[in-house]
Design a protein around this motif. Structure first.
Motif, mmCIF file in Angstrom:
data_model
loop_
_atom_site.group_PDB
_atom_site.id
_atom_site.type_symbol
_atom_site.label_atom_id
_atom_site.label_comp_id
_atom_site.label_asym_id
_atom_site.label_seq_id
_atom_site.Cartn_x
_atom_site.Cartn_y
_atom_site.Cartn_z
ATOM 1 N N GLN A 107 53.627 36.375 46.929
ATOM 2 C CA GLN A 107 53.131 37.129 46.069
ATOM 3 C C GLN A 107 54.500 36.944 44.769
ATOM 4 O OE1 GLN A 107 53.224 40.950 49.504
ATOM 5 N NE2 GLN A 107 55.072 40.817 48.231
ATOM 6 N N ARG A 109 54.451 33.545 43.750
ATOM 7 C CA ARG A 109 53.422 32.000 42.841
ATOM 8 C C ARG A 109 52.637 33.863 42.461
ATOM 9 N NH1 ARG A 109 53.744 28.176 48.399
ATOM 10 N NH2 ARG A 109 56.378 27.755 47.766
ATOM 11 N N ALA A 110 51.913 34.472 42.765
ATOM 12 C CA ALA A 110 51.007 34.659 42.064
ATOM 13 C C ALA A 110 51.633 35.826 41.089
ATOM 14 C CB ALA A 110 50.745 36.083 43.564
ATOM 15 N N TRP A 111 52.640 35.995 41.212
ATOM 16 C CA TRP A 111 53.297 37.484 39.958
ATOM 17 C C TRP A 111 53.703 35.802 39.033
ATOM 18 C CZ3 TRP A 111 57.981 36.146 37.786
ATOM 19 C CH2 TRP A 111 58.026 36.959 37.063
ATOM 20 N N ARG A 113 51.873 33.082 37.743
ATOM 21 C CA ARG A 113 51.013 32.745 37.839
ATOM 22 C C ARG A 113 49.828 33.692 36.810
ATOM 23 N NH1 ARG A 113 49.785 30.951 42.656
ATOM 24 N NH2 ARG A 113 49.316 32.244 43.026
ATOM 25 N N ARG A 114 50.303 35.280 37.268
ATOM 26 C CA ARG A 114 49.862 36.511 36.012
ATOM 27 C C ARG A 114 50.214 36.366 34.891
ATOM 28 N NH1 ARG A 114 50.347 39.156 40.964
ATOM 29 N NH2 ARG A 114 52.212 40.613 40.071
ATOM 30 N N ILE A 115 52.020 36.268 34.439
ATOM 31 C CA ILE A 115 52.729 36.410 34.361
ATOM 32 C C ILE A 115 52.565 35.187 33.213
ATOM 33 C CG2 ILE A 115 55.433 36.046 33.664
ATOM 34 C CD1 ILE A 115 53.436 39.342 34.105
ATOM 35 N N TRP A 116 52.709 33.924 33.439
ATOM 36 C CA TRP A 116 53.000 32.297 33.223
ATOM 37 C C TRP A 116 51.635 31.974 32.748
ATOM 38 C CZ3 TRP A 116 57.480 33.370 30.966
ATOM 39 C CH2 TRP A 116 58.696 34.478 31.599
ATOM 40 N N GLY A 117 50.563 32.327 33.436
ATOM 41 C CA GLY A 117 49.469 31.259 33.320
ATOM 42 C C GLY A 117 49.570 29.846 33.453
ATOM 43 N N GLN A 121 52.791 27.142 35.815
ATOM 44 C CA GLN A 121 52.069 25.943 36.436
ATOM 45 C C GLN A 121 53.025 24.981 36.562
ATOM 46 O OE1 GLN A 121 51.020 27.590 39.570
ATOM 47 N NE2 GLN A 121 51.298 29.778 38.097
#
Length: 196
Positions: A107, A109-111, A113-117, A121
């Motif tokens: 969760q 890591r998924a957050w 990715r959503r926030i920082w794109g 990464q």
């Protein structure tokens, strides 16, 4: 937003202190059942905060759960058999709903990715060691609190048995399934918890 999330976590922590104060007052007024319910409510609050959340949510859960666990540990010797049974059942229910640590990491890591794109990464790759250290420290804290909660669970079940049978349980066979659904595992050692 992140600011709202942090403010909400602070509010939950303050709420836990308020409920703990109610429990402490109940203890002072010799109302152990009310005190137990307050302390268990604090533990439940911590568990609820971390469901589906991030590492920060889990850290607040650990802090709140630790507060409630401390109250229950202090109170346990004053509880009667019925109160011990009820508290053990409530803790066992909380433990059954505990989210696995790997789910929290996913969760998180998924957050990110959503926030920082994509930039996030890249940053995560560049700071991999630091991120890994943060995750390891959090996991150590989480496992220590799980172990403490499960130890309290066993303590309460053993006390209920002793009050009802007039002797301490000799093994977990005395406690399962009448006092516990299953023998809890110590997340630190990955072995069964010991009897107190």
């Amino acid at each position: 937003t992140n600011d709202t999330k942090i403010r909400n976590l602070v509010i939950f922590k303050r709420l836990s202190f308020t409920v703990m104060a109610e429990g402490r007052l109940a203890e002072i007024e010799n109302r152990p059942a009310d005190a137990a319910e307050a302390y268990l409510a604090v533990i439940r609050l911590g568990r609820a905060i971390s469901q589906g959340g991030l590492i920060i949510d889990s850290l607040v859960d650990i802090s709140i759960e630790s507060i409630g666990t401390s109250g229950m540990q202090r109170l346990a010797p004053t509880l009667d058999a019925k109160q011990c049974r009820e508290a053990a059942a409530a803790l066992e229910s909380c433990e059954a709903r505990r989210e696995p640590m790997d789910a929290v990491v996913r969760q998180e890591r998924a957050w990110a990715r959503r926030i920082w794109g994509f930039k996030g990464q890249i940053a995560r790759l560049l700071t991999f060691r630091t991120v890994k250290q943060v995750e390891q420290k959090w996991m150590a804290k989480a496992m220590a609190q799980q172990s403490r909660t499960r130890s309290l669970l066993v303590q309460l079940a053993a006390r209920a048995y002793e009050l009802e049978k007039g002797e301490r349980p000799k093994s977990f066979a005395d406690l399962v399934p009448a006092y516990l659904k299953a023998i809890p595992q110590d997340p630190l050692t990955e072995t069964y918890m010991a009897l107190p």
